[in-house]
Write an enzyme that holds these catalytic residues in place. Structure first.
Site: not given
Length: 215
Positions: A78, A187, A189
């Protein structure tokens, strides 16, 4: 020493990134110690918030040259991806562009959403860039049209260093790379199975395996 080190930039919520790697069984730690970062097999550069604040924090921690001199695989996430570029037009309280780390010869500017809501937030599709009929190693096993999760208002334009694209009002770089430095605007994750696969791909990388992975 952990194999995978997340840089404590002082401007990121590191928990979700760390947990994502731990779920994959990775030996991961968080550090702002130059010796620990330099010794890692691979390094993560995270970031949230603004580019000016993040770069100020990195400078205060005396990590600019440490990061610039890394030779192992480095993944920016990011804002971490944006910090890998030469500069960002995100100025914050200052009256000039933000000088970034200069790892990937491109820049960052505000996303032209064509009146779509800002920030670009939510799930959107990826298009890995194919070179010699192969995607960058970070996107091995990722299909054109797979969805990942974005939250951003600034972007890196499409360039020779783009390794994946997306579109929100305009095409933009969903990921960029230059040699051992690579970054993703989304992102991973927070991107379910697709994000996990991308992180797994990164965990397979080393100096030796990445020798053919430059942009």
């Amino acid at each position: 020493m952990s194999e995978t080190v997340i840089i404590d930039t002082g401007c990121a919520n590191l928990s979700s990134v760390r947990f994502a790697f731990e779920r994959l069984g990775a030996d991961v730690s968080v550090s702002d110690d130059p010796a620990v970062i330099t010794a890692a097999t691979r390094v993560i550069l995270p970031g949230v918030g603004s580019a000016p604040a993040a770069m100020q924090s990195i400078r205060q921690k005396h990590l600019v040259e440490v990061i610039q001199n890394l030779t192992q695989p480095v993944l920016g996430v990011c804002l971490g991806m944006q910090l890998m570029t030469e500069y960002s037009t995100e100025r914050g309280e200052k009256d000039q562009d933000t000088q970034c780390l200069g790892l990937i010869p491109t820049s960052v500017r505000e996303l032209d959403t064509q009146q779509l809501p800002t920030p670009h937030m939510g799930w959107n599709q990826l298009s890995p860039v194919m070179k010699h009929q192969q995607p960058h190693p970070l996107f091995a096993g990722i299909s054109n049209g797979d969805f990942v999760y974005f939250v951003h208002s600034f972007c890196a334009p499409v360039s020779d260093y783009s390794i994946a694209l997306s579109d929100y009002g305009e095409p933009f770089s969903a990921a960029i790379a230059n040699g051992n430095f690579m970054g993703v605007q989304f992102h991973p994750e927070k991107s379910a199975a697709v994000g996990s696969r991308i992180l797994q791909n990164f965990l397979k990388m080393s100096k030796a395996t990445l020798s053919g992975g430059a942009a």
